[in-house]
Design a protein around this motif. Structure first.
Motif, short mmCIF file in Angstrom:
data_model
loop_
_atom_site.label_atom_id
_atom_site.label_comp_id
_atom_site.label_asym_id
_atom_site.label_seq_id
_atom_site.Cartn_x
_atom_site.Cartn_y
_atom_site.Cartn_z
N THR A 117 23.75 21.92 -47.28
CA THR A 117 22.69 20.99 -46.92
C THR A 117 21.42 21.18 -47.73
O THR A 117 20.98 20.30 -48.47
N VAL A 118 20.85 22.38 -47.57
CA VAL A 118 19.48 22.58 -48.02
C VAL A 118 19.36 22.43 -49.53
O VAL A 118 18.52 21.68 -50.04
N PHE B 64 19.92 18.84 -50.65
CA PHE B 64 18.78 17.98 -50.30
C PHE B 64 17.66 18.11 -51.33
O PHE B 64 17.01 17.13 -51.69
N MET B 65 17.43 19.33 -51.81
CA MET B 65 16.31 19.57 -52.70
C MET B 65 16.53 18.98 -54.10
O MET B 65 15.59 18.78 -54.84
N VAL C 93 19.50 16.56 -42.31
CA VAL C 93 18.29 17.36 -42.40
C VAL C 93 17.09 16.47 -42.74
O VAL C 93 15.96 16.73 -42.34
N SER D 67 20.89 29.58 -50.18
CA SER D 67 20.95 28.18 -50.53
C SER D 67 19.58 27.63 -50.95
O SER D 67 19.45 26.93 -51.95
N VAL D 68 18.56 28.03 -50.21
CA VAL D 68 17.23 27.47 -50.46
C VAL D 68 16.69 27.94 -51.81
O VAL D 68 15.93 27.25 -52.48
N GLY E 85 18.98 34.53 -45.40
CA GLY E 85 18.82 33.45 -46.36
C GLY E 85 18.98 32.07 -45.77
O GLY E 85 18.65 31.08 -46.41
N LEU F 169 15.68 25.23 -38.90
CA LEU F 169 14.68 24.15 -39.00
C LEU F 169 14.46 23.45 -37.67
O LEU F 169 13.33 23.10 -37.32
N PHE F 170 15.55 23.23 -36.91
CA PHE F 170 15.42 22.45 -35.68
C PHE F 170 15.44 23.34 -34.44
O PHE F 170 15.57 22.86 -33.32
N ILE G 213 9.80 28.25 -48.24
CA ILE G 213 10.26 27.60 -49.47
C ILE G 213 10.56 26.13 -49.17
O ILE G 213 10.15 25.23 -49.91
N TRP G 214 11.27 25.91 -48.10
CA TRP G 214 11.68 24.55 -47.72
C TRP G 214 10.47 23.64 -47.56
O TRP G 214 10.49 22.48 -47.98
N THR H 69 18.60 28.60 -43.83
CA THR H 69 17.49 27.72 -43.52
C THR H 69 17.90 26.69 -42.47
O THR H 69 17.23 26.50 -41.46
N ALA H 70 19.04 26.05 -42.73
CA ALA H 70 19.42 24.89 -41.93
C ALA H 70 19.51 25.16 -40.42
O ALA H 70 19.06 24.33 -39.64
N ILE I 16 24.14 23.20 -40.94
CA ILE I 16 23.31 22.14 -40.37
C ILE I 16 23.87 21.70 -39.02
O ILE I 16 23.13 21.36 -38.10
N TYR J 74 22.02 21.62 -35.41
CA TYR J 74 21.96 20.53 -34.43
C TYR J 74 22.36 21.02 -33.04
O TYR J 74 21.74 20.68 -32.04
N PHE K 206 8.11 23.72 -51.40
CA PHE K 206 8.63 23.78 -52.78
C PHE K 206 8.18 22.58 -53.60
O PHE K 206 8.08 22.66 -54.81
#
Lengths: 305, 344, 270
Positions: free
Chosen positions: B265-266, B269-270, B294, B147-148, A224, A230-231, A254-255, A226-227, A134, A138, A258
């Motif tokens: 994180t991901v 968070f879920m 996030v 992770s997701v 795999g 996203l941004f 998925i994010w 995601t973090a 993450i 950023y 879900f």
């Protein structure tokens, strides 16, 4: 050693522990119990994983079809074409970047860097590996989106992803070139080749399988994630309109879907299928890593035999 | 690879055993620091530091984007209250997120260390070698599951199970323990600290297992054989020979595992419920620093100072991960990490 | 494989023994060891007399290390398949009822390179005694006695608490021997114990071996024929996994029976 040797001699039985000795018995029994007890920890870890794999398989497989892979998600149906191609583009570009930089940097560290520089290089790479995804995300947002006055773009996502993948390629390459048998190095340099020629003609062919497995590993990790995306890559449910627009990708699918309410159930099913595709992709890459590594071990054994 | 130019002057070459290069002639003039070769070497030496340069740029960019002066010590206070209209009444206190991170990562790490010690010892000491090889590959494979995917599994499958079965049972039978007493409303959704700890544990085990396993395997085989030849059992050899050798790796594995857990994180968070409050039990919804990053990014543009506050949190998270990794890497130097693969 | 390569006796033939039967402490009979498809030892039958030093010599790769590792059940740890018998004072040590832990306690072993544990000198020697949770006095006495037997007592009596790794290579190897003696084994196996030592340290270890045979049975593997001639009462010659000859040492070197042995000791191969 006083008694004469011979079968049926009680003193031998005592020596070899055939006459029960409580102290030895206790030690051996304790050893045997631990040998059975500790491997149970595998059950504690593997059982949930098997549950996960079984669940995702049983959710995704019955509805997975060719059209899932070839159509875009639309309203109340569709497939995963956009996220699938998005992930392929992102990982492809990121692998190209991380692969080039990682291999060059790793080979340099193994062959040219002074011991101290190599130590620092490896330490920093390991620290980068430990940096939370993450945080890398950023960084990507500020460096590649905000400060460039841009929007979320595929290339920002790919570059951020490549930073995350880079240390894996670097580390494996460094180790691969470092593990080339010294005899090969001496023979090559002793025969008058430059270090560059040695790297290209001698070290690279030997180290190549391991470097390749490092690339696969990095791809599996990147696919795999995601973090970091996203941004940077943003999100779009349709295919990217080029490198400078937001993109769709499997982990993002998925994010985003879900926890949709049940009247949007098809999106939830699609996100299960996205998870299934990710797992299959990642496992295939990981198996490739292990197969390549195994072949590499065999090859190296030939050198040392 | 610009090899010709980067070949270092002989005096500064790394001590390579039996390198085929000719020795320096006696009485040679010291290398000219401005020679073409020296300059090229200086210019190319950062090539090996490319990953490090990216790390440095992460630090620099986040530092430049932060506004330390905006938040005082109140930054570590309990109230997180962005205000869209009047920035002067908004407060950004991250205490509950820090607590959430510490609880999830801390408990997950304790569980993961227990499991991975047992697994690493089984792999190295007790299991026959074919089984050990297969299970080693298998635990390494686990590190690759995204992770997701853990997150969606936790949310869809585990959360209902926790809320209907596990949480009521735990609070019924273990309610006398602090942290397990809770009213049924608290575990209504199933998401919360406990589920986050569970998922994190599974996610950290491959890493800590790989670290402990490699440090146990790094012990010279003769040491183990000498112990056995003295009539020690496998367990006794482990306890009296192997563990003393690998002792220093355990705190390092803890640190590296903590770095992994605190940054996750991901998936967290879920499944963590994303509530900003002081947890009253293990079933409480909570948030961590990473999930804050996030979760609130999307609103960062509606609140004047929010983005800056988030950058501070990102910097704090980065600082924590750098420190724990730096300390952890003191044992698992570069040489040892190369074998750890995807787990690291 | 009935006759083996030129001059080898058929598998399973007990060569010797050149000593009375009641002197036998350790005996292998038709011992065959395989690693996958490869045969490392082929039907070795050999008897070792007690309170004597027996040497096993042969070119590298002949299986001599594997042979001694079979004598205290260390070989099975490497995943080798072992068939045939090994009898200690008449009892088969591969009997399912016999515990390998107990076997290794009775039949100690010293390795090629010194393998001291990274603890103090005292703790190294006390290792085996501590396993049985012996009392403080028993451990103390055992440590002193073993160090004396290994000829190390005078050199280390002042610094028993110092790390063992600070000792010289030769001292470390004698410490390993003391450590093995501390559990009072009936037989001491030594796998090329001086191969990593300088001549002076080697001399000390050889002197010690000479003293040890008053109380112990020593079986020593060596690639050094002179060493076998110096320390051993009996010498066995192993070639490509086959036992060629086992003889009283003087006889072995002065008038070997087998042509193969003669070729080897006169340096025509190996």
């Amino acid at each position: 050693m006083t008694a004469a040797a011979g079968a049926g001699d009680l003193s031998v039985d005592i020596e070899l522990g055939l006459v029960p000795d409580r102290r030895v018995h206790r030690r051996v029994a304790w050893d045997r119990w631990l040998g059975r007890l500790l491997p149970l920890a595998f059950v504690a870890v593997l059982f949930p994983i098997i549950d996960l794999l079984y669940w995702i398989g049983s959710e995704a497989l019955p509805t997975l079809s060719w059209t899932t892979l070839t159509t875009n998600p639309v309203g109340f149906g569709g497939g995963l074409y956009a996220p699938l191609t998005g992930t392929v583009y992102l990982v492809g570009i990121a692998t190209a970047i991380a692969g080039t930089l990682g291999i060059v940097a790793g080979a340099y560290t193994a062959e040219f860097a002074s011991p101290r520089a190599a130590l620092i290089g490896r330490l920093l790479a390991n620290l980068l590996t430990g940096t939370p995804a993450i945080v890398v995300g950023y960084f990507g947002y500020f460096a590649l989106v905000l400060y460039t006055h841009s929007t979320f773009t595929l290339w920002a996502g790919a570059i951020t992803l490549s930073i995350f993948m880079l240390p894996y390629v670097y580390r494996v390459t460094d180790a691969a070139f470092g593990s080339v048998p010294p005899s090969q190095r001496e023979a090559s340099l002793g025969a008058g080749s430059t270090r560059g020629q040695y790297l290209r003609r001698v070290a690279l062919p030997i180290a190549f399988p391991q470097v390749l497995s490092g690339l696969f590993l990095a791809m599996a990790i990147g696919a795999g994630e995601t973090a970091p995306l996203l941004f940077t890559a943003g999100w779009s449910i349709t295919p990217a309109q080029g490198l400078s627009s937001p993109t769709s990708y499997l982990s993002g699918f998925i994010w985003n879907y879900f926890d949709q309410p049940s009247n949007l159930g098809h999106l939830v099913i699609l996100s299960f299928q996205a998870a299934f595709l990710l797992i299959v992709g990642v496992l295939v890459l990981n198996v490739a890593v292990q197969l390549v590594a195994e072949r590499y071990r065999r090859r190296l054994r030939g050198f040392f035999a | 690879m610009e090899d010709q130019g980067t070949r270092p002057a002989l005096g500064e070459e790394p001590p390579v055993v039996g390198s085929g290069n000719a020795p320096a002639p006696p009485g040679r003039v010291p290398p000219n620091p401005f020679s073409r070769r020296s300059i090229l070497r200086a210019l190319t030496s950062p090539v090996g530091w490319i990953p490090g340069i990216f790390l440095a740029s992460i630090v620099v960019v986040l530092m430049l984007s932060s506004h330390f002066q905006n938040f005082g010590l109140g930054f570590f206070g309990p109230v997180w209250n962005p205000n869209p209209t009047d920035p002067s009444v908004a407060t950004y206190g991250i205490l509950y997120f820090v607590i959430g991170s510490a609880l999830t990562a801390g408990f997950a790490l304790v569980l993961a260390m227990l499991l991975s010690l047992a697994i690493a010892i089984s792999l190295v000491v007790f299991l026959p070698s074919p089984a050990s090889r297969i299970l080693t590959s298998l635990t390494d494979l686990l590190a690759g599951i995204p992770s997701v995917v853990y997150g969606i599994w936790g949310y869809v499958i585990l959360a209902p199970y926790f809320s209907k079965q596990l949480d009521p049972a735990l609070s019924h039978y273990l309610g006398w323990l602090p942290g397990f007493a809770a009213s049924p409303t608290e575990y209504a959704g199933g998401t919360g600290l406990l589920l986050a700890i569970f998922i994190l544990t599974i996610m950290v085990v491959p890493l800590t297992t790989a670290l402990l396993r490699e440090s146990l395997r790094a012990i010279p085989r003769e040491q183990v054989e000498s112990g056995l030849a003295l009539g020690a059992t496998r367990w006794e050899v482990l306890r009296r020979v192997q563990l003393p050798w690998a002792r220093r790796s355990i705190p390092s594995a803890v640190l590296l595992g903590f770095g992994r857990a605190v940054g996750e994180t991901v998936a967290v968070f879920m499944v963590i419920g994303n509530e900003v409050k002081l947890p009253t039990s293990l079933f409480s919804g909570s948030s961590t620093m990473a999930t804050l990053l996030v979760g609130q990014f999307d609103s960062a543009f509606e609140y004047p100072d929010l983005l800056h506050a988030l950058v501070e949190v990102a910097l704090l998270l980065l600082a924590i991960s750098l420190v724990v990794n730096l300390l952890g890497l003191r044992y698992f130097g570069s040489g040892r990490m190369a074998h750890v693969g995807a787990g690291a | 494989m009935s006759g083996g390569p030129d001059g080898l006796p058929p598998d399973g033939t007990v060569v010797g023994p050149p000593f009375p039967r009641e002197e036998i402490i350790l005996l292998t009979s038709d011992l065959t060891v395989r690693s996958g498809p490869r045969e490392i030892l082929s039907g070795v039958s050999l008897a070792f007399p007690r309170q004597k030093v027996s040497a096993i010599i042969g070119p590298s790769g002949c299986g001599k290390t594997t042979l001694v590792r079979c004598l205290n059940r260390m070989a099975e740890l490497a995943g080798l398949t072992i068939s045939g018998e090994v009898r200690y004072r008449g009892r088969d040590i591969y009997d399912p009822q016999v515990n390998p832990v107990q076997v290794r306690r009775r039949i100690g072993m010293v390795f090629q390179r010194p393998t001291v544990f990274p603890s103090s000198i005292y703790e190294n020697v006390a290792f085996g005694l501590r396993l049985e949770r012996e009392s403080r006095e028993v451990v103390d006495r055992g440590v002193v006695r073993s160090l004396k037997r290994a000829g190390l007592w005078e050199e280390v009596r002042e610094d028993l608490d110092r790390p063992a790794l600070a000792l010289s290579g030769g001292q470390q190897q004698r410490l390993c021997i003391a450590r093995a003696l501390a559990v009072e084994p009936g037989v001491l196996l030594m796998d090329e114990p001086t191969s990593s030592l300088d001549p002076i340290a080697t001399q000390k270890v050889e002197d010690m071996i000479y003293e040890l045979k008053k109380e112990y049975t020593v079986i020593i593997v060596t690639h050094n024929m002179q060493q076998a001639a110096r320390v051993a009462d009996y010498t066995a010659f192993l070639y490509q996994g086959h036992l060629v000859e086992f003889e009283e040492t003087r006889q072995f070197f002065e008038s070997p029976r087998a042509k193969l042995t003669e070729n080897y000791i006169t340096g025509r191969f190996g």
